[in-house]
Design a protein around this motif. Sequence first.
Motif, PDB file in Angstrom:
ATOM      1  N   ALA A   1      -6.213   7.221  -0.435  1.00 40.83           N
ATOM      2  CA  ALA A   1      -4.762   7.185  -0.633  1.00 40.83           C
ATOM      3  C   ALA A   1      -4.114   6.197   0.331  1.00 40.83           C
ATOM      4  O   ALA A   1      -3.191   5.455  -0.061  1.00 40.83           O
ATOM      5  N   ASP A   2      -4.575   6.171   1.566  1.00 42.22           N
ATOM      6  CA  ASP A   2      -4.034   5.220   2.542  1.00 42.22           C
ATOM      7  C   ASP A   2      -4.313   3.779   2.126  1.00 42.22           C
ATOM      8  O   ASP A   2      -3.444   2.911   2.221  1.00 42.22           O
ATOM      9  N   ARG A   3      -5.533   3.523   1.658  1.00 40.21           N
ATOM     10  CA  ARG A   3      -5.873   2.170   1.200  1.00 40.21           C
ATOM     11  C   ARG A   3      -5.025   1.777  -0.009  1.00 40.21           C
ATOM     12  O   ARG A   3      -4.582   0.645  -0.125  1.00 40.21           O
ATOM     13  N   GLY A   4      -4.810   2.728  -0.915  1.00 39.96           N
ATOM     14  CA  GLY A   4      -3.965   2.466  -2.081  1.00 39.96           C
ATOM     15  C   GLY A   4      -2.546   2.147  -1.676  1.00 39.96           C
ATOM     16  O   GLY A   4      -1.921   1.232  -2.227  1.00 39.96           O
ATOM     17  N   ALA A   5      -2.013   2.882  -0.716  1.00 39.41           N
ATOM     18  CA  ALA A   5      -0.651   2.631  -0.241  1.00 39.41           C
ATOM     19  C   ALA A   5      -0.548   1.260   0.417  1.00 39.41           C
ATOM     20  O   ALA A   5       0.447   0.538   0.219  1.00 39.41           O
ATOM     21  N   GLU A   6      -1.577   0.876   1.166  1.00 41.39           N
ATOM     22  CA  GLU A   6      -1.576  -0.461   1.782  1.00 41.39           C
ATOM     23  C   GLU A   6      -1.618  -1.552   0.720  1.00 41.39           C
ATOM     24  O   GLU A   6      -0.915  -2.563   0.826  1.00 41.39           O
ATOM     25  N   ALA A   7      -2.419  -1.353  -0.321  1.00 37.80           N
ATOM     26  CA  ALA A   7      -2.511  -2.348  -1.402  1.00 37.80           C
ATOM     27  C   ALA A   7      -1.181  -2.463  -2.140  1.00 37.80           C
ATOM     28  O   ALA A   7      -0.735  -3.565  -2.469  1.00 37.80           O
TER      29      ALA A   7
ATOM     30  N   SER B   1       1.768  -1.846  -0.915  1.00 41.05           N
ATOM     31  CA  SER B   1       2.699  -2.533  -0.016  1.00 41.05           C
ATOM     32  C   SER B   1       2.477  -4.040  -0.042  1.00 41.05           C
ATOM     33  O   SER B   1       3.432  -4.818  -0.061  1.00 41.05           O
ATOM     34  N   GLU B   2       1.224  -4.461  -0.090  1.00 44.52           N
ATOM     35  CA  GLU B   2       0.902  -5.889  -0.138  1.00 44.52           C
ATOM     36  C   GLU B   2       1.374  -6.512  -1.452  1.00 44.52           C
ATOM     37  O   GLU B   2       1.936  -7.603  -1.471  1.00 44.52           O
ATOM     38  N   VAL B   3       1.152  -5.813  -2.553  1.00 47.34           N
ATOM     39  CA  VAL B   3       1.609  -6.307  -3.854  1.00 47.34           C
ATOM     40  C   VAL B   3       3.134  -6.425  -3.869  1.00 47.34           C
ATOM     41  O   VAL B   3       3.692  -7.411  -4.362  1.00 47.34           O
ATOM     42  N   GLU B   4       3.808  -5.435  -3.327  1.00 40.64           N
ATOM     43  CA  GLU B   4       5.274  -5.469  -3.275  1.00 40.64           C
ATOM     44  C   GLU B   4       5.761  -6.648  -2.426  1.00 40.64           C
ATOM     45  O   GLU B   4       6.698  -7.347  -2.801  1.00 40.64           O
ATOM     46  N   ARG B   5       5.110  -6.892  -1.297  1.00 39.96           N
ATOM     47  CA  ARG B   5       5.495  -7.994  -0.434  1.00 39.96           C
ATOM     48  C   ARG B   5       5.320  -9.330  -1.158  1.00 39.96           C
ATOM     49  O   ARG B   5       6.200 -10.185  -1.123  1.00 39.96           O
ATOM     50  N   ARG B   6       4.191  -9.470  -1.845  1.00 39.42           N
ATOM     51  CA  ARG B   6       3.951 -10.716  -2.584  1.00 39.42           C
ATOM     52  C   ARG B   6       4.949 -10.897  -3.725  1.00 39.42           C
ATOM     53  O   ARG B   6       5.414 -12.008  -3.975  1.00 39.42           O
ATOM     54  N   ALA B   7       5.250  -9.820  -4.419  1.00 39.77           N
ATOM     55  CA  ALA B   7       6.216  -9.901  -5.526  1.00 39.77           C
ATOM     56  C   ALA B   7       7.594 -10.312  -5.006  1.00 39.77           C
ATOM     57  O   ALA B   7       8.290 -11.120  -5.633  1.00 39.77           O
TER      58      ALA B   7
END
Length: 91
Positions: free
Chosen positions: A20-26, A28-34
Amino acid sequence: MFTRSKSKRQQMADAAREAADRGAEAISEVERRARAISADAQDALRDSARKARQRSSEAYGDLADIVHDYPLVTIAIALAVGALAASLLRR
């Protein structure tokens, strides 16, 4: 001295929490890139609109100068374009 080994249930819970933590980090990264892509697109759109506004302003100024300098030629051109358009619409 002796530590208790984790139960299978605890190991599964830890693995699920880690996933779940790894999913949340991913996410967050997708949101930042978007957001970065969206900001770049907005900047490009603003720049294009500014350039188009500048070009149209220059074209209007050039046209106004021509009309001011050559009023009779401008009227003749306008009448010729109108006659051409009317003849094309009659077909």
